[in-house]
Design an enzyme around this catalytic site. Structure first.
Site, PDB file in Angstrom:
ATOM      1  N   CYS A  24     -31.717 -15.208  69.597  1.00 22.90           N
ATOM      2  CA  CYS A  24     -30.920 -16.342  70.099  1.00 22.90           C
ATOM      3  C   CYS A  24     -29.475 -16.222  69.584  1.00 22.90           C
ATOM      4  O   CYS A  24     -29.268 -16.073  68.375  1.00 22.90           O
ATOM      5  CB  CYS A  24     -31.556 -17.646  69.609  1.00 22.90           C
ATOM      6  SG  CYS A  24     -30.540 -19.090  69.907  1.00 22.90           S
ATOM      7  N   TYR A  68      -6.339 -34.495  30.842  1.00 18.88           N
ATOM      8  CA  TYR A  68      -7.203 -35.426  30.124  1.00 18.88           C
ATOM      9  C   TYR A  68      -7.745 -34.911  28.795  1.00 18.88           C
ATOM     10  O   TYR A  68      -8.490 -35.604  28.136  1.00 18.88           O
ATOM     11  CB  TYR A  68      -8.340 -35.963  30.991  1.00 18.88           C
ATOM     12  CG  TYR A  68      -9.255 -34.914  31.612  1.00 18.88           C
ATOM     13  CD1 TYR A  68     -10.018 -34.080  30.831  1.00 18.88           C
ATOM     14  CD2 TYR A  68      -9.345 -34.816  32.993  1.00 18.88           C
ATOM     15  CE1 TYR A  68     -10.850 -33.142  31.403  1.00 18.88           C
ATOM     16  CE2 TYR A  68     -10.179 -33.874  33.579  1.00 18.88           C
ATOM     17  CZ  TYR A  68     -10.929 -33.041  32.775  1.00 18.88           C
ATOM     18  OH  TYR A  68     -11.750 -32.115  33.346  1.00 18.88           O
ATOM     19  N   CYS A  84     -30.288 -20.712  74.100  1.00 17.87           N
ATOM     20  CA  CYS A  84     -30.880 -19.590  74.832  1.00 17.87           C
ATOM     21  C   CYS A  84     -32.030 -20.045  75.735  1.00 17.87           C
ATOM     22  O   CYS A  84     -32.664 -19.227  76.387  1.00 17.87           O
ATOM     23  CB  CYS A  84     -31.361 -18.517  73.862  1.00 17.87           C
ATOM     24  SG  CYS A  84     -32.787 -19.037  72.902  1.00 17.87           S
ATOM     25  N   ASP A  93     -11.794 -37.213  41.240  1.00 21.02           N
ATOM     26  CA  ASP A  93     -12.690 -36.362  42.014  1.00 21.02           C
ATOM     27  C   ASP A  93     -11.914 -35.132  42.480  1.00 21.02           C
ATOM     28  O   ASP A  93     -11.414 -35.075  43.595  1.00 21.02           O
ATOM     29  CB  ASP A  93     -13.219 -37.161  43.214  1.00 21.02           C
ATOM     30  CG  ASP A  93     -14.483 -36.550  43.766  1.00 21.02           C
ATOM     31  OD1 ASP A  93     -15.003 -35.608  43.143  1.00 21.02           O
ATOM     32  OD2 ASP A  93     -14.945 -37.012  44.814  1.00 21.02           O
ATOM     33  N   GLU A 127     -11.121 -43.746  31.184  1.00 19.82           N
ATOM     34  CA  GLU A 127     -10.206 -43.054  32.104  1.00 19.82           C
ATOM     35  C   GLU A 127     -10.811 -43.057  33.490  1.00 19.82           C
ATOM     36  O   GLU A 127     -12.033 -43.141  33.629  1.00 19.82           O
ATOM     37  CB  GLU A 127     -10.036 -41.587  31.665  1.00 19.82           C
ATOM     38  CG  GLU A 127      -9.432 -41.441  30.310  1.00 19.82           C
ATOM     39  CD  GLU A 127      -9.512 -40.002  29.796  1.00 19.82           C
ATOM     40  OE1 GLU A 127      -9.843 -39.089  30.583  1.00 19.82           O
ATOM     41  OE2 GLU A 127      -9.249 -39.817  28.609  1.00 19.82           O
ATOM     42  N   CYS A 169     -36.244 -22.838  67.370  1.00 16.48           N
ATOM     43  CA  CYS A 169     -36.165 -21.889  68.482  1.00 16.48           C
ATOM     44  C   CYS A 169     -36.773 -20.591  67.967  1.00 16.48           C
ATOM     45  O   CYS A 169     -36.281 -20.023  66.994  1.00 16.48           O
ATOM     46  CB  CYS A 169     -34.704 -21.669  68.883  1.00 16.48           C
ATOM     47  SG  CYS A 169     -34.492 -20.216  69.919  1.00 16.48           S
ATOM     48  N   LYS A 174     -12.277 -41.285  36.578  1.00 16.89           N
ATOM     49  CA  LYS A 174     -12.908 -39.976  36.801  1.00 16.89           C
ATOM     50  C   LYS A 174     -12.364 -39.463  38.127  1.00 16.89           C
ATOM     51  O   LYS A 174     -12.712 -39.973  39.193  1.00 16.89           O
ATOM     52  CB  LYS A 174     -14.426 -40.121  36.832  1.00 16.89           C
ATOM     53  CG  LYS A 174     -15.123 -38.782  36.959  1.00 16.89           C
ATOM     54  CD  LYS A 174     -16.610 -38.938  36.675  1.00 16.89           C
ATOM     55  CE  LYS A 174     -17.296 -37.593  36.588  1.00 16.89           C
ATOM     56  NZ  LYS A 174     -17.276 -36.849  37.843  1.00 16.89           N
ATOM     57  N   LYS A 187     -20.288 -44.310  37.043  1.00 17.60           N
ATOM     58  CA  LYS A 187     -19.938 -44.008  38.429  1.00 17.60           C
ATOM     59  C   LYS A 187     -19.697 -45.273  39.268  1.00 17.60           C
ATOM     60  O   LYS A 187     -20.348 -46.285  39.068  1.00 17.60           O
ATOM     61  CB  LYS A 187     -21.077 -43.204  39.088  1.00 17.60           C
ATOM     62  CG  LYS A 187     -21.372 -41.877  38.428  1.00 17.60           C
ATOM     63  CD  LYS A 187     -20.247 -40.894  38.524  1.00 17.60           C
ATOM     64  CE  LYS A 187     -20.184 -40.210  39.861  1.00 17.60           C
ATOM     65  NZ  LYS A 187     -21.114 -39.100  40.003  1.00 17.60           N
ATOM     66  N   CYS A 226     -34.313 -24.486  73.765  1.00 17.33           N
ATOM     67  CA  CYS A 226     -33.169 -24.241  72.882  1.00 17.33           C
ATOM     68  C   CYS A 226     -31.870 -24.489  73.655  1.00 17.33           C
ATOM     69  O   CYS A 226     -31.693 -23.949  74.758  1.00 17.33           O
ATOM     70  CB  CYS A 226     -33.214 -22.796  72.381  1.00 17.33           C
ATOM     71  SG  CYS A 226     -31.724 -22.324  71.495  1.00 17.33           S
TER      72      CYS A 226
HETATM   73  S1  IVH Z   1     -13.680 -35.267  30.405  1.00 13.22           S
HETATM   74  C1  IVH Z   1     -16.666 -34.050  28.533  1.00 13.22           C
HETATM   75  N1  IVH Z   1     -12.178 -36.825  31.859  1.00 13.22           N
HETATM   76  O1  IVH Z   1     -15.693 -34.751  35.575  1.00 13.22           O
HETATM   77  C2  IVH Z   1     -16.513 -33.147  29.685  1.00 13.22           C
HETATM   78  N2  IVH Z   1     -13.579 -35.274  32.987  1.00 13.22           N
HETATM   79  O2  IVH Z   1     -18.656 -34.506  35.262  1.00 13.22           O
HETATM   80  C3  IVH Z   1     -15.834 -33.767  30.840  1.00 13.22           C
HETATM   81  N3  IVH Z   1     -13.401 -35.338  35.407  1.00 13.22           N
HETATM   82  O3  IVH Z   1     -15.930 -31.321  34.980  1.00 13.22           O
HETATM   83  C4  IVH Z   1     -14.386 -33.716  30.768  1.00 13.22           C
HETATM   84  N4  IVH Z   1     -11.891 -36.931  35.526  1.00 13.22           N
HETATM   85  O4  IVH Z   1     -13.972 -32.147  36.295  1.00 13.22           O
HETATM   86  C5  IVH Z   1     -13.086 -35.843  31.870  1.00 13.22           C
HETATM   87  N5  IVH Z   1     -10.792 -38.287  33.020  1.00 13.22           N
HETATM   88  C6  IVH Z   1     -11.685 -37.300  33.025  1.00 13.22           C
HETATM   89  C7  IVH Z   1     -12.151 -36.726  34.220  1.00 13.22           C
HETATM   90  C8  IVH Z   1     -13.111 -35.711  34.152  1.00 13.22           C
HETATM   91  C9  IVH Z   1     -12.635 -36.089  36.224  1.00 13.22           C
HETATM   92  C10 IVH Z   1     -14.393 -34.350  35.855  1.00 13.22           C
HETATM   93  C11 IVH Z   1     -14.246 -32.999  35.227  1.00 13.22           C
HETATM   94  C12 IVH Z   1     -15.588 -32.638  34.688  1.00 13.22           C
HETATM   95  C13 IVH Z   1     -16.472 -33.601  35.392  1.00 13.22           C
HETATM   96  C14 IVH Z   1     -17.653 -33.924  34.523  1.00 13.22           C
END
Ligand code: IVH
Length: 716
Positions: free
Chosen positions: A450, A242, A430, A135, A131, A445, A133, A331, A427
């Site tokens: 300040c 997820y 000041c 952010d 999946e 400083c 990940k 990552k 500084c």
């Molecule tokens: S699975 C197993 N699936 O990543 C525990 N997490 O570093 C993790 N995250 O806190 C949950 N996309 O906020 C999972 N497809 C995904 C995700 C995901 C983002 C985040 C989630 C978690 C963090 C773990």
């Protein structure tokens, strides 16, 4: 109504169903239609009707509900309406901890994980789900009888905040579930601020001259923690679901892939990029494709999450520390860009440090516009050989502040003798002469009065982890200083409603909130106050150590260097800084002011009769990174209950507490049969300290004994 629009209006209803005439029936029909269209729009990304038509349907429903209030229903899309702002969020415990993930940064790391899993599964093969990940911000949603009952943030994985009111405004979170969900259901997912919303917000801020938001993730997290749900609603937050979790109410699907399909059938938005894969080659091919396409989406993804598909295999693999063994984050590399370094400006920190900051020609790096980057100190600038006017390489990894790597071309023509950056002699605020100690990387400083330092000190004093005076944001700190209402942090306690409401844009409500929070801050624990004072080198951790040893601020002020350095974790540098702080008349004045205002500057120490403590005789080893506290804080907590701590695992160790990336100690503990706790497990034990003793009756650890699994919850 024209035939064409009638046809459109029927979409989502069974073929041939006429438009209901009876208001209640029509309202029900409209709710179904709106749900259907919202689903197509948010969950399939394939809208069937335009926004205008959707709004027409919504208005029709709203009119009906206004005319016949009896047909209003709490799950109606008209009820996705943000309520009034609240004063704060309630803490909620997660019935199963919300784990984090171990990381792989390259194919070798991924292969190592795959081998480990294969070994642990005794050579069985396993399928994987890959999946994106996302952010964003992890949330847990609880549904009772198909209705959204609770939405909580992850918090420290064990306890989060109840943000249901805000999450109710997120349109991709169903308020009621479709299909046939069990009576109890728990779903996890990632809520995020779409990149287009983020850009729009920043465009507006740019127009009004406000400082820009740094990145979508932090802004999104802030949006979910907004006290006013209307703000959340305006920002159009979204969620990818997820995971579907066990509540015991119904059997779970046997595979994660099947669970994702079930989530979709309940009306959740499930990412169409998800894949089921068999081999590492397939995972790598998918990774490369996603890496290439990472800018196509309206959200940021910082890698892939690879999960073992079979739930039985997931359970067999279990959890190590706070990371499930059955999943890993693969990552994406940090993104780089090049841009012009226009200037280096200096700001004065609360400890007087001169902090250089790079002003860049704005550039988009992994979805965020970057126009500032941190430069740590003069030495850092010289080491990297960065000069104003250079084209520089900047790097941004996730939510980390962008860093300057160095100049693109150190040999560029015209660069032979440009002015090398030097810290100012005085500084910038000041004008006091700057000092630089040999053992300190920072120029400072030395003027405690300040104004720039005071602004930073005040911001720090009121901040969440310090005195937590919510409502008193940065702008208000600035205004209070400019209006000469606050010249010392203790002046906060003399502020009156009349003074506050006389300020432009300060309403009665906000003034009351601020004053209430100021009053409440008088009772903060001693460690928080010590931290809030902003003593050089006294962070939250050292403050805890001091508070564990002393029962009042006066005793700390009176302590000499030998006494302070006796405390494990406090060396001469910190001790000297504490002594210098209390030696300064201006600081003693602040403490007196706080005392007179009624701020509690003392506490009852935990009992010192160690033999009476519940964990007397137990030895803990704490390893890896903990989420909600530092290792030292964890050690202080177990010691306060009478336990000893050690830095290495042996047969004498009673418990290993393993945070993220626990390293070799975890393997040793497993080999020696030392029970392993993750952070939520430790917190649970701290909450019921009498339970740690159960170890005493256990069989002695055997060299090849079974691996104890203390926190075995095969769930996300
Ligand atoms: S699975 C197993 N699936 O990543 C525990 N997490 O570093 C993790 N995250 O806190 C949950 N996309 O906020 C999972 N497809 C995904 C995700 C995901 C983002 C985040 C989630 C978690 C963090 C773990």
């Amino acid at each position: 109504m024209t035939t064409q629009s009638t046809a459109l209006y029927y979409t989502g209803l069974a073929p041939g169903v006429p438009l209901a005439r009876e208001p209640f029936a029509r309202a029900r029909q409209l709710r179904l239609q709106l749900r259907y269209h919202a689903d197509r729009y948010y969950n399939d990304d394939a809208p069937v009707i335009g926004d205008g038509q959707y709004d027409t349907l919504l208005q029709e429903l709203r009119r009906l509900e206004d005319a016949y209030p009896g047909c209003r229903n709490p799950d109606s899309p008209t009820q996705r309406i943000a309520g009034e702002p609240s004063d704060g969020f309630t803490q909620v415990e997660h019935p199963h901890p919300m784990f984090s993930l171990g990381n792989a940064f390259d194919r070798a790391g991924l292969e190592a994980w795959h081998r480990r899993v294969t070994d642990l599964l005794d050579g069985q093969s396993f399928r994987m789900v890959a999946e994106l990940k996302i952010d964003g911000l992890a949330v847990r949603l609880a549904y009772r009888s198909g209705r959204l009952a609770l939405g909580a943030t992850r918090g420290n994985g064990h306890t989060g905040e109840d943000v249901t009111r805000n999450l109710r405004t997120v349109r991709s979170i169903p308020l009621t579930l479709s299909g046939h969900p069990p009576a109890d259901l728990e779903v996890r997912g990632e809520v995020y601020l779409p990149l287009d919303s983020f850009r729009r917000m920043n465009e507006e801020r740019e127009r009004s001259g406000a400082p820009l938001y740094a990145n979508p993730r932090n802004t999104g997290a802030g949006t979910i923690r907004q006290l006013d749900p209307k703000v959340t609603q305006r920002r159009n937050m979204q969620m990818w679901a997820y995971s579907l979790n066990d509540t015991g109410a119904a059997p779970l699907p046997a595979s994660h892939w099947a669970a994702l399909a079930v989530l979709k059938s309940y009306g959740f938005r499930v990412n169409p990029m998800n894949r089921i894969l068999d081999t590492i080659d397939e995972v790598c091919a998918f990774y490369n494709e996603m890496l290439e396409r990472r800018h196509e989406w309206n959200y940021e993804a910082d890698g892939l999450v690879i999960k073992v598909d079979s739930i039985a295999q997931q359970n067999a693999l279990g959890v190590a520390g706070r990371e499930p063994r059955w999943a890993i984050a693969y990552k994406f590399p940090a993104e780089r860009a090049t841009t012009l370094l226009k200037d280096i400006i200096i700001s004065v920190g609360r400890t007087g440090s001169l902090n250089p900051q790079a002003i860049l020609e704005p550039v988009v790096v992994s979805g965020a516009t970057v126009q500032h980057a941190s430069l740590h100190n003069e030495e850092d600038i010289h080491r990297k050989d960065i000069r104003i006017g250079d084209t520089v390489i900047i790097e941004r990894a996730g939510d980390v502040i962008p860093q300057i790597i160095g100049p693109v071309d150190a040999d560029a023509p015209g660069r032979e003798r440009p002015p090398v950056f030097r810290m100012p002699d005085n500084c910038p605020e000041c004008k006091t002469a700057i000092v630089k100690a040999d053992d300190d990387a920072m120029h400072r400083c030395p003027n405690a009065a300040c104004p720039a330092q005071f602004f930073e000190s005040l911001k720090h004093f009121v901040s969440r982890n310090a005195m937590d005076i919510d409502g008193l944001g940065e702008q208000w700190c600035r205004i209070l200083i400019d209006r000469e209402l606050v010249a010392d942090v203790s002046d906060l306690y003399g502020l009156t409603a009349v003074q506050l409401t006389a300020l432009d844009r300060m309403g009665d409500r906000l003034a009351t909130r601020i004053l209430t929070n100021i009053e409440a801050s008088k009772q903060r624990p001693l460690a928080r106050i010590l931290f809030a004072l902003g003593i050089l080198h006294v962070g939250a951790e050292v403050a805890e150590l001091l508070a564990a040893r002393y029962d009042s601020i006066d005793k700390i002020a009176a302590a000499g260097i030998d006494e302070l350095t006796e405390i494990d974790g406090i060396g001469p540098r910190i001790a000297e800084s504490i002594i210098n702080y209390f030696a300064a008349a201006s600081n003693r004045h602040t403490i007196d002011g706080l005392r007179q205002a009624g701020v509690k500057l003392w506490h009852e120490l935990a009992p010192v009769d160690a033999s009476a403590l519940p964990w007397q005789g137990q030895t803990f080893v704490i390893t890896g990174t903990l989420e909600g506290m530092t290792r030292r804080e964890a050690e202080a907590k177990v010691k306060a209950l009478g336990a000893a701590t050690s830095s290495s695992v042996s047969r004498k160790t009673n418990w290993l507490v393993a945070g993220a990336s626990p390293g070799a100690k975890l393997a040793t503990a497993e080999r020696l049969g030392v029970p392993v706790l993750d952070e939520p497990g430790l917190l649970a034990m701290l909450a019921k300290p009498e339970k740690a003793g159960v170890q005493d009756d256990a069989e002695p650890a055997a060299e090849d004994g079974p691996t104890p699994e203390v926190t075995q919850i095969g769930l996300l």
